[in-house]
Scaffold this active site. Structure first.
Site, PDB file in Angstrom:
ATOM      1  N   ARG A   1     -83.026  -2.985  44.811  1.00 22.74           N
ATOM      2  CA  ARG A   1     -84.097  -3.314  45.763  1.00 22.74           C
ATOM      3  C   ARG A   1     -83.546  -3.510  47.169  1.00 22.74           C
ATOM      4  O   ARG A   1     -84.232  -3.248  48.153  1.00 22.74           O
ATOM      5  CB  ARG A   1     -84.864  -4.542  45.262  1.00 22.74           C
ATOM      6  CG  ARG A   1     -84.021  -5.782  45.111  1.00 22.74           C
ATOM      7  CD  ARG A   1     -84.671  -6.839  44.226  1.00 22.74           C
ATOM      8  NE  ARG A   1     -84.478  -6.563  42.798  1.00 22.74           N
ATOM      9  CZ  ARG A   1     -84.955  -7.330  41.821  1.00 22.74           C
ATOM     10  NH1 ARG A   1     -85.658  -8.398  42.100  1.00 22.74           N
ATOM     11  NH2 ARG A   1     -84.732  -7.011  40.555  1.00 22.74           N
TER      12      ARG A   1
ATOM     13  N   LYS B   1     -71.600  -7.714  35.839  1.00 22.28           N
ATOM     14  CA  LYS B   1     -72.286  -7.459  34.576  1.00 22.28           C
ATOM     15  C   LYS B   1     -71.331  -7.708  33.406  1.00 22.28           C
ATOM     16  O   LYS B   1     -70.120  -7.588  33.574  1.00 22.28           O
ATOM     17  CB  LYS B   1     -72.718  -5.985  34.517  1.00 22.28           C
ATOM     18  CG  LYS B   1     -73.956  -5.660  35.326  1.00 22.28           C
ATOM     19  CD  LYS B   1     -74.377  -4.216  35.137  1.00 22.28           C
ATOM     20  CE  LYS B   1     -75.595  -3.873  35.970  1.00 22.28           C
ATOM     21  NZ  LYS B   1     -76.804  -4.605  35.584  1.00 22.28           N
TER      22      LYS B   1
END
Ligand code: BES
Ligand code: MN
Ligand code: ZN
Length: 495
Positions: A353, A279
């Site tokens: 996920r 990130k």
């Protein structure tokens, strides 16, 4: 915080502070009227100046008014008396409690007997008072040398309308306080830094909770045990981290063994660096909050156990740290999930996920009545909804409707997005059964589409709490959402 019922007229209550409502234009509630007439009109003299007009949430303190037993009277603005919706009532309570928290007053009496909230039964305001008393007194102290003053010692009382109401209101106070405490537990875990709140730490806290309640059993699976179960997807997320991943199982038995449980699955990424798909640096610290779904599951189970709700509930938490490293999963890697489905990891930052899908497959073994996963899953949810909404997606309309309704009831609201077949196409992979990202468009929906492939065997709903789980800026901190919503949902279920 201690809670009790105190009968008697507002002017005769002995407390360090009595709180009464004044409506718009200085209109006095019944309780404010009794104080006014016992005190040589000290309230109406004040409202006549229009310094205080009863605007929703405004407060005005009066010190030692004559003829009043309490040392202080706090006037609390209720706004338009005909428009006291639950939302307005909540604002009123929060403002009142904030004012009271700023006083050096140990006992506070809320004289609210005459106050009726639109579309809510009388117990609602009482329960909410206790809930807000807990949550407005939360302070983060854990890693500060100078601790802020504890507010938890205050005694809060409220007046019942009749003796017949006692039991209901006592119950309401207990219920509200338990919800407030569950919310605060979730906030506390969320606020802890990633170097303290690791997967191991989360597992330990769940175990501590389990030891506190007879109806809670907690088990923790190690990486080795998860590997034996074939959880290659979850484990691929923690591959680059020195912290061991944990699967935390919290089983609450409030109903017969034969009663199918509701399962809550929490995303517990204790720090999300993005992994190899690293990130950007700005605000990366906020990725310590990436375990707020897990925290909400722990907070909810704490409340459920405290209230001994007559349902069975199982919490499943996938706790991992997402880090880059020489052993980390790389873009293009293909992993095999517990379901047998292979997944092409095109972006290691879409890790939530990957954790949840194995936890969802594990949930099958409970033959669940419903499964709700709670996850800070997508930046797209923040872009869509900001911080006010829990994004809701579901494969079952009844389940979705009841979550929407419960959210309205407790003001921890959700809004539904479509989980249409058309979106599934975005997850096609040339090399595996499914890809872990669906491109830049409709990010919250494609993330839910990914999860739906692992939730085909039961009624399932997904709450993307990326926007609602914490506040940024100078009020940075976890909110404890959606504990209130989850408790409301479980309260609405029959055993
Ligand atoms: N934990 C983040 C989601 C997130 C981002 C929550 C910002 C709150 C604020 C999640 O793991 C993530 O990184 N999601 C990616 C998915 C993308 C790579 C498909 C995102 O939303 O950018
Ligand atoms: Mn991520
Ligand atoms: Zn994440």
């Amino acid at each position: 915080m201690k809670y009790s019922l105190k009968t008697g007229s507002a002017e005769k209550i002995s407390a360090d502070c009595v709180v009464v409502v004044v409506w718009n234009k200085g209109l006095l509630s019944d309780e404010a009227k009794s104080i006014d007439s016992a005190s040589n009109k000290c309230i109406s003299k004040l409202t006549r100046t229009e310094d205080f007009t009863g605007k929703l949430g405004d407060t005005q303190l009066i010190y030692s008014p004559p003829g009043i037993k309490a040392t202080r009277v706090l006037l609390l603005g209720g706004g338009d008396s005909k428009k006291l919706t639950s939302k307005n009532a909540l604002k009123m309570l929060q403002c009142g409690l904030k004012a009271v928290n700023g006083l050096n007053a140990a006992s506070i009496h809320f004289a609210l007997t005459s106050i009726t909230v639109k579309d809510q039964d009388p117990a609602w305001l009482t329960a909410r008072l206790a809930q807000e008393a807990e949550s407005t007194s939360y302070r983060y102290n854990e890693t500060k040398s100078k601790k802020s003053k504890a507010l938890a010692g205050k005694a809060i009382s409220i007046a019942p309308a009749s003796s017949g109401q006692r039991k209901t209101l006592e119950q309401a106070l207990k219920q509200g306080a338990a919800i407030g405490k569950g919310i605060n537990l979730a906030r506390h875990l969320g606020n802890l830094p990633g170097n303290i709140c690791t997967p191991t730490y989360l597992a330990k806290q769940a175990t501590v909770l389990g030891n506190k309640h007879a109806y809670l059993a907690v088990r923790v699976l190690s990486e080795k045990q998860m590997s034996r179960l074939g959880m290659g997807s979850l484990l691929s997320v923690s591959a680059g981290s020195a912290e061991e991943a944990k699967l935390i199982l919290i089983e609450y038995k409030g109903a017969a063994v034969s009663s199918q449980p509701h399962v809550l699955v929490g995303k517990g990424v204790t720090f999300d660096s993005g992994g190899i798909s690293l990130k950007p640096g700005a605000s990366m610290d906020e990725m310590k909050f990436d375990m707020c779904g897990a925290a909400s599951v722990i907070g909810t189970l704490a409340t459920v156990a405290e209230l001994k709700l007559p349902v069975n509930v199982v919490g499943i938490i996938g706790a991992v740290e997402n880090m880059p490293g020489s052993k980390a999963t790389k873009p293009g890697d293909i992993v095999t999930s517990m379901s047998g489905k292979t997944i092409e990891v095109l972006n290691t930052d879409a890790e939530g996920r990957l954790v949840l899908c194995d936890a969802l497959t594990y949930a099958e073994r409970y033959k669940p009545r419903s499964v709700i996963d709670i996850a800070t899953l997508t930046g797209a949810a923040v872009a869509t909804f900001g911080s006010h909404v829990n994004a809701l997606l579901s494969n079952n309309d009844d389940l979705a409707d009841s979550l929407l309704k419960c959210g309205e009831q407790c003001l921890d609201r959700a809004w539904q997005l479509p989980l249409w077949e058309e979106y599934q196409e975005q997850l096609k992979s040339n090399f595996a059964d499914i890809a872990n990202i669906g491109g830049p468009r409709a990010g919250t929906i494609t993330a839910a589409c990914f999860l739906s492939r692992f939730a085909e065997k039961y009624k399932w709903a997904h709450l993307d709490i990326a926007g609602s789980a914490w506040d940024s800026g100078d009020q940075k901190g976890a909110t404890g959402r959606p504990v209130a919503l989850l408790v409301e949902y479980l309260r609405s279920q029959k055993a």
